[in-house]
Each structure stands twice: as C-alpha cells, then as structure tokens.
Design an enzyme around this catalytic site. Structure first.
Site, PDB file in Angstrom:
ATOM      1  N   LYS A  53       0.838  -1.204   0.000  1.00 50.93           N
ATOM      2  CA  LYS A  53       0.000   0.000   0.000  1.00 50.93           C
ATOM      3  C   LYS A  53       0.871   1.251   0.000  1.00 50.93           C
ATOM      4  O   LYS A  53       0.641   2.202  -0.741  1.00 50.93           O
ATOM      5  CB  LYS A  53      -0.941  -0.009   1.221  1.00 50.93           C
ATOM      6  CG  LYS A  53      -2.094  -0.983   1.049  1.00 50.93           C
ATOM      7  CD  LYS A  53      -2.856  -1.257   2.329  1.00 50.93           C
ATOM      8  CE  LYS A  53      -3.890  -2.359   2.086  1.00 50.93           C
ATOM      9  NZ  LYS A  53      -4.503  -2.905   3.285  1.00 50.93           N
ATOM     10  N   GLN A  97      -4.796  -1.747   9.542  1.00 48.63           N
ATOM     11  CA  GLN A  97      -4.661  -3.068   8.915  1.00 48.63           C
ATOM     12  C   GLN A  97      -5.260  -4.137   9.824  1.00 48.63           C
ATOM     13  O   GLN A  97      -4.899  -4.238  11.001  1.00 48.63           O
ATOM     14  CB  GLN A  97      -3.177  -3.359   8.627  1.00 48.63           C
ATOM     15  CG  GLN A  97      -2.935  -4.637   7.867  1.00 48.63           C
ATOM     16  CD  GLN A  97      -3.526  -4.622   6.445  1.00 48.63           C
ATOM     17  OE1 GLN A  97      -3.390  -3.645   5.712  1.00 48.63           O
ATOM     18  NE2 GLN A  97      -4.203  -5.693   6.077  1.00 48.63           N
ATOM     19  N   ASP A 120     -11.238   3.044   3.729  1.00 43.46           N
ATOM     20  CA  ASP A 120     -11.496   1.607   3.594  1.00 43.46           C
ATOM     21  C   ASP A 120     -13.003   1.335   3.488  1.00 43.46           C
ATOM     22  O   ASP A 120     -13.419   0.263   3.069  1.00 43.46           O
ATOM     23  CB  ASP A 120     -10.971   0.876   4.846  1.00 43.46           C
ATOM     24  CG  ASP A 120      -9.866  -0.112   4.501  1.00 43.46           C
ATOM     25  OD1 ASP A 120      -9.676  -0.388   3.309  1.00 43.46           O
ATOM     26  OD2 ASP A 120      -9.205  -0.594   5.440  1.00 43.46           O
TER      27      ASP A 120
END
Ligand code: NDP
Length: 287
Positions: A53, A97, A120
């Site tokens: 990422k 994460q 997200d």
C-alpha cells in the site's frame, strides 16, 4: 475456447494513471493527498499488504505514513493514535490493517476513524451510507470488482449475480453494489444447502469464500462471468483463488485470474478513495 481473462493488473494500472493525474492536480493547488496506515503487531501477511500500500502511494506521488505499534499495545493507545490522525490536516485517509490482536475491539477501532477519512469504507457510517446509496467511500475490494466489470464492458443491470460469501468486507457490500446497478442478487454462504443449484443460475458469480479452488465447473453455467476474490495457498503453497481456474476455463465467458485479478484493484481503489478525500477537503474550502 478459453474464457476471456479480466486483467486486473492492466485495469488497475489504467485507473492508477487516472488517479495520478488527480494527485498532480491537487498538488498544483498546494495539497498532497496523505494516507496513514496503522499496523499493530508482526503478522507477516499484514506487513506485506501494508508495504504494498505504501509503495503504491509513493508511485503516484501521494504521501504515506506507517504507524507501527507493538502487538501488546492497548486499545486506548490505538484509539488515541486514530483520534490524532482524525485531526491532522495532512492525512486524508486512515487505514487500520486487520486483523487486530484479540484484546482489541475491532468494531470500536473502526468506528473511531472519522467518516471523512474512512477510505477503507468499513465504518458503520460508511456502510450505512453505502446501503442507502449515498455519497461515501466504498469498500475497496467490492468497489474494485465493480470497476473490473465496468472496464471490461460487462453489463450488470438485469443480470443475476450470485455471491458466495457474506463477510462484512467483501460478500455483503459486493451484493449491495451490484444491487445498486440493478442486478438481481442472491447471497450464499456456508449454511446454503446445494450451493451449485444456486451458482448454476448465475450470470455473474462472485467467489469470496477463502477456500482454495472451491468453485469448480459443477458450479458454473456456460457463459457466466466468474470473479474470484479469494487469495489462498494451495497444497503446494502456491497462490490461488477460490475458483479452480483450469476447471472453469472455457465454461465461463470471462474470468479473473489469481494473482492479477481482483487483488491489484483493492489497492487501486484505496488510492482513489484517499485522493477523493483530499478533493473533498478542497471542495469544502471553496464552498
Ligand atoms: P471470510 O472468512 O470473512 O468469509 C468467508 C465467507 O465464505 C463466509 O461468509 C462463509 O460463510 C462463506 N463460506 C465458507 N465456506 C463456505 C462454503 N462451503 N460454501 C459457501 N460459503 C462458504 O472471508 P473474506 O470475505 O474476508 O475473504 C474471502 C476471500 O477473499 C479470502 O480468500 C480472502 O483472502 C480474500 N480477500 C481478497 C481480497 C483482495 O484484495 N483480493 C480482499 C479481502 C479478502 P459463513 O458466513 O456462513 O461463515
């Protein structure tokens, strides 16, 4: 005849090119989009995802920041980090994460991310807005699948889509996004009896199961579009999807490979959402 391959690597690159142009335009206006990624603990897969990422952000000229916390960090410390990032003007997207260590309440953590920076698309506010069809950040994997279909010229309206899997991050939102584009949607899961009797009716199958090579030719109707979200290891430790590619090849009209299908799209849409967040900041300043 072989099925047509939906090439996520190529489509992802094309979209990243478009996102890079948006980044440049923002920079000309004095704003560099910034993504903060929080990694708790030492999970090797998570470390790889996070590194990818960050690299992808840098490749298109975005700012990225990694906040690494030890596995034994307290929930309160993690929440404090998020609250600080919520306030920072140079950060437009916040990603924690997953999975988190067991002693930390994931729901609480995700709900603490400001909806304006929830790139997200996992927070209750984002999920609620998505369900209502309101403007919000869409969860990156299902959003990426929608882009794969769009860029491959696959019409969704009027089609019967069968989703295998109902997780919060893939299956459930996937069905919603397809529904919003006028597909007829069937959800299936581990308690669905006689799964092939459902998937055989599908014009579009979305496999999000997490079981190596699970979907075989007995599940697929001639000419169906098969999208494989799975990322698994087979018995030889080789990367593979939820779909037995060799078995389904030639029956499906279109199929996504693993790797190189849905995978590259998830990060691409994360970049796009973060840039969108930065664009929203500018739009708010000018209104
Ligand atoms: P989860 O484990 O959270 O969900 C799996 C789903 O599959 C559940 O809803 C489960 O049903 C269902 N399922 C399990 N066994 C069966 C079965 N025998 N028949 C029908 N349904 C079944 O996984 P995720 O949704 O998080 O991920 C799915 C896959 O996608 C994984 O391989 C993951 O690695 C991959 N993934 C890939 C991403 C990418 O970027 N390409 C991003 C995210 C995930 P039930 O609810 O009843 O338990």
């Amino acid at each position: 005849m072989s099925s047509a391959i939906i090439n996520g690597k190529e489509i992802g690159q094309e979209i990243r090119g478009e996102v890079a142009i948006r980044v440049e335009a923002l920079k000309k206006q004095g704003l560099t989009p910034g993504l903060a990624v929080i990694l708790v603990g030492e999970n090797p897969a998570s470390k790889t995802y996070v590194a990818n990422k960050q690299k992808s952000c840098e490749q298109i000229g975005m700012y990225s920041e990694l906040i690494k916390l030890p596995a034994e960090t307290t929930e309160e410390n993690l929440l404090d980090q998020i609250r600080t990032l919520n306030e920072r003007e140079d950060i437009h997207g916040i990603l924690v994460q997953l999975p988190l260590p067991k002693h930390i309440n994931e729901d609480e953590v995700i709900a603490t991310i400001s909806p304006e920076k929830d790139v997200d698309g996992f927070s209750p506010v984002s999920v609620g807005k998505m369900m209502l069809g309101q403007d919000t950040y869409l969860p990156c994997t299902p959003y990426g699948v929608m882009k794969l279909l769009e860029y491959s010229g696959i019409e969704v309206a009027g089609k019967h889509a069968v989703i295998v899997g109902r997780s919060h991050i893939v299956g459930k939102p996937m069905g919603q996004l397809l529904l919003q584009k006028d597909a007829t949607v069937t959800y299936t899961h581990s308690k669905t009896p006689d799964l092939p009797s459902f998937t055989k009716q599908a014009d579009i199958i979305i496999a999000a199961v997490g079981r190596a090579n699970f979907i075989t030719k007995e599940h697929v109707k001639e000419g169906a579009v098969v999208i494989d979200v799975g990322i698994n290891r087979d018995e030889n430790n080789k990367l593979c999807g939820d779909v037995n590619f060799a078995d389904v090849d030639g029956i499906a009209s279109h199929i996504t490979p693993v790797p190189g299908g849905v995978g590259p799209m998830t990060i691409t849409m994360l970049l796009s959402n973060t840039v969108q967040s930065a664009e929203n900041v500018l739009a708010r300043q000018t209104t």
